[in-house]
Scaffold this motif. Structure first.
Motif, PDB file in Angstrom:
ATOM      1  N   GLN A  61       0.862  -1.181   0.000  1.00  0.00           N
ATOM      2  CA  GLN A  61       0.000   0.000   0.000  1.00  0.00           C
ATOM      3  C   GLN A  61       0.899   1.231   0.000  1.00  0.00           C
ATOM      4  O   GLN A  61       1.234   1.786   1.033  1.00  0.00           O
ATOM      5  CB  GLN A  61      -0.931   0.000   1.216  1.00  0.00           C
ATOM      6  N   GLY A  62       1.297   1.648  -1.165  1.00  0.00           N
ATOM      7  CA  GLY A  62       2.223   2.760  -1.286  1.00  0.00           C
ATOM      8  C   GLY A  62       3.305   2.488  -2.298  1.00  0.00           C
ATOM      9  O   GLY A  62       4.010   3.394  -2.735  1.00  0.00           O
ATOM     10  N   SER A  63       3.433   1.199  -2.705  1.00  0.00           N
ATOM     11  CA  SER A  63       4.366   0.812  -3.773  1.00  0.00           C
ATOM     12  C   SER A  63       5.784   1.295  -3.509  1.00  0.00           C
ATOM     13  O   SER A  63       6.432   1.904  -4.368  1.00  0.00           O
ATOM     14  CB  SER A  63       3.859   1.333  -5.122  1.00  0.00           C
ATOM     15  N   VAL A  64       6.294   1.046  -2.307  1.00  0.00           N
ATOM     16  CA  VAL A  64       7.684   1.330  -1.974  1.00  0.00           C
ATOM     17  C   VAL A  64       8.293   0.053  -1.414  1.00  0.00           C
ATOM     18  O   VAL A  64       7.589  -0.910  -1.132  1.00  0.00           O
ATOM     19  CB  VAL A  64       7.797   2.479  -0.942  1.00  0.00           C
ATOM     20  N   ASN A  65       9.612   0.035  -1.271  1.00  0.00           N
ATOM     21  CA  ASN A  65      10.226  -1.133  -0.642  1.00  0.00           C
ATOM     22  C   ASN A  65      10.732  -0.767   0.746  1.00  0.00           C
ATOM     23  O   ASN A  65      10.854   0.401   1.095  1.00  0.00           O
ATOM     24  CB  ASN A  65      11.335  -1.730  -1.519  1.00  0.00           C
TER      25      ASN A  65
END
Length: 666
Positions: A61-65
């Motif tokens: 939810q936010g498309s980050v790692n």
């Protein structure tokens, strides 16, 4: 459930998730039962073409790692014939139930996969093996399968279709079911199938939860079991290995069969690794010393339904929720409180619910309350109206995180739902075979929304007896709070892992978090803190004043990593906290000190000046006696109110007094 569609513009606002680049190695041992080394190309199996060798952990939810790269070390073990025979004998030793589809007096005989009016299959002999007892068998016999060189996870992969004692679906039966061949037994062909089963009851209202058609199981230990010869599965759509080979026109004795089997196995391995052993997270896993979960439970039923029951305080068990969450967050204080309210007492809330109701879920033909307007009315961020403040002011820092949940008992068959391009739906890949369509719950970035209709809470409402039997809120809330802590569904990459003993799954009807869930959260806490510490140290200039903090931080990192590598994630947390705290303190002291090179250059001058001041001080003392007054200025590193040492809070980036319970500016 995780909200997977319709509000993609919502991001994790206000959350800073910056960590160093960490590369932990996870060992995965693959143990084969009923499959020998001539059937599997071990080198080809573990090539990066087939199974993940590296995985960057994502916050979905936010498309980050998360700043974590998992590296996988695979080991393969082929169980010898006697070990496999021992296991197969155990399956036939009384842990199974056998049901004929047409034996109407026997419960749980209906097999949804064969619900096809055009099928030539008229009889189904279902053999169900007790999933929990199979899991306990492996837990008690791990020494039979060798040990991993380092701590890690184990995946048991079985093919039992060649053992007559294990009744397995055949390709011929599949063809009969699909009317692909003429058969002398038509119209009374029989399918022989096997699965793994469990039966539980709802925690609150004792509704039976039967789960009889599983092809895999695990979750209480660091291993998982998959039977590729079980099924067919109406839930996942997977065919047993011996049937899939026929569908793909692969003869299992052909030269190509080894390659084909290896690739099928690799798909199962990838699913378990990505879903369970090295799971992504839904939201960032965030450290705090206290997590407070607040339930605001609104009764929105009619007066007649309230009189019929169940009472709202019977529909949720805060003690069970707190116990589950405390196990997930053992390093922190966990509290769960509930307030039972009536929407009648909040006319503006009642109005937004009333105005948003009346949609029809086309899949199950139940009525729906559109969740979006209710959420917009509650939330503070974005264009939200901020009405959440009527009940709670949320705190979110390293001393305390508040997680609010708004729980609604609606009338009749109403539940929350989300619209999408004119349809009303619950986003799920499990809609076939009886999957839900409108939702029980959703974990949004700043709150949880949960709903049950009276028809859910009281499934026997039309009967004279057995009122208050239904499905309560406890399991749903435990599931949604797991999402808020960062947990995902275990079937993101492969639906097989929905057969896992975790409340985060859909099919299993579990009420607990799995060992994989515990590992995901505790590993995430350590990764976040250690990544933060390493980033701070890399930006810190060493000097006379922060040398101690730097040494302490490095020592704490070393201790934490040693425990982490042994998978003692719980034991590593305090060391990770110490590392982050000392690293941040060292960074903040960088501006106040002298570098070692400058220090050596002025050491002689400093000593001379110090001697001069000492002589002068002694002279003044002789003249003024002992009447020196104490300084009224604030002592650096101590609280100006109580005088006790301050503690640096690395995430708030301020000094904090644990005695006075407030931040202090230095």
């Amino acid at each position: 459930m995780q909200f997977e569609s319709g509000l993609h513009q919502i991001t994790v606002s206000g959350v800073s998730y910056s960590s160093g680049y960490r590369q932990p190695t996870l060992t995965v041992k693959l143990v084969f039962l009923g499959i020998n080394s001539s059937q599997i190309d071990s080198s080809y199996l573990v090539s990066d073409l087939n199974v993940p060798k590296v995985k960057y952990q994502s916050v979905l939810q936010g498309s980050v790692n998360t700043g974590v790269q998992f590296n996988f070390n695979y080991q393969t073990v082929f169980a010898n014939a006697s070990v496999v025979s021992n296991f197969v004998s155990y399956l036939g030793s009384g842990i199974q139930e056998v049901h004929d589809r047409l034996a109407l007096s026997t419960p749980y005989t209906f097999n949804p996969y064969f619900n096809n009016a055009t099928s030539d299959i008229r009889y189904v002999q279902n053999t169900f093996y007790n999933a929990s007892r199979v899991e306990n068998y492996f837990a008690s016999n791990l020494d039979l399968y060798g040990t991993a060189a380092v701590p890690g996870y184990t995946l048991f992969i079985a093919d039992l279709h060649n053992f007559p004692i294990v009744p397995s679906f055949t390709y011929t039966q599949y063809q009969q079911d699909r009317r692909q061949i003429s058969s002398p037994c038509s119209p009374n062909c029989t399918a022989t199938v096997h699965y793994y089963n469990r039966t539980t009851t709802d925690l609150d209202l004792q509704e039976p939860q039967t789960r009889h058609y599983m092809t895999a199981w695990g979750g209480n230990y660091r291993f998982y079991y998959i039977d590729m010869s079980a099924g067919p599965s109406y839930w996942t759509g997977d065919l047993p290995l011996q049937v899939a080979s026929g569908v793909d026109n692969v003869t299992l004795t052909s030269p190509y069969a080894k390659t084909w089997t290896t690739e099928v196995v690799a798909d199962y391995v990838s699913g378990a690794v990505l879903n369970l052993f090295a799971a992504d997270v839904l939201y960032p896993v965030t450290y705090s010393r206290q997590y407070s979960f607040h339930l605001f439970a609104f009764d929105n039923r009619t007066a007649a339904e309230r009189a019929l029951g169940p009472a709202m305080d019977k529909t949720v068990n805060t003690t069970r929720i707190q116990t589950a969450l405390a196990g997930l967050l053992p390093f922190a204080t966990v509290t769960v409180d509930a307030k039972f309210l009536r929407t009648d007492d909040y006319p503006d809330l009642a109005k937004v619910i009333h105005d948003s109701a009346g949609l029809i879920d086309p899949n199950i033909h139940h009525r729906v309350v559109d969740a979006r307007p209710v959420y917009e009315w509650l939330r503070t961020g974005g264009n939200g109206q901020g009405n959440i403040k009527k009940w709670i002011t949320v705190q979110s820092d390293t001393s305390k995180i508040d997680i609010p949940a708004f729980v609604f008992a609606f009338k009749g068959d109403y539940n929350f739902g989300f619209t999408g391009k004119g349809d009303v739906f619950m986003p799920t890949s499990h809609s076939q075979g009886g999957g839900m369509s409108s939702i029980f719950g959703v974990a949004l970035p700043d709150m949880v929304l949960v709903s049950h209709g009276e028809d859910n809470l009281n499934t026997n409402a039309q009967a004279i007896l057995n009122h208050d039997v239904g499905v309560g809120f406890t399991a749903t809330l435990t599931h949604e709070f797991g999402h808020m802590m960062g947990l995902n569904h275990p079937f993101i990459y492969d639906s097989t892992e929905d057969f896992t003993d975790t409340v985060m799954a859909y099919y299993s009807a579990s009420t607990q978090y799995s060992q994989f869930d515990h590992d995901t959260i505790l590993r995430g806490i350590n990764d976040g803190l250690l990544g933060f510490a390493e980033t701070e140290l890399s930006a810190t200039s060493a000097n006379l004043f922060n040398a101690g903090q730097i040494a302490n931080a490095n020592n704490a990192i070393s201790r934490a990593n040693q425990k982490y590598d042994k998978m003692d994630y719980k034991g590593a947390v305090q060391d990770s906290i110490d590392a982050a705290t000392n690293a941040q303190a060292a960074n903040n002291l960088s501006a106040f000190g002298l570098s070692p090179s400058l220090l050596s250059g002025i050491l002689g001058l400093a000593v001379g000046v110090a001697i001069g001041f000492l002589v002068g001080y002694m002279f003044l003392q002789q003249r003024q006696g002992r009447g020196a007054s104490s300084s009224s200025q604030m002592q650096y590193g101590r609280c100006p109110t109580c005088g006790r040492p301050l503690r640096w809070d690395p995430l708030m980036m301020q000094w904090y007094c644990d005695n006075c319970k407030h931040f202090v500016k230095q």
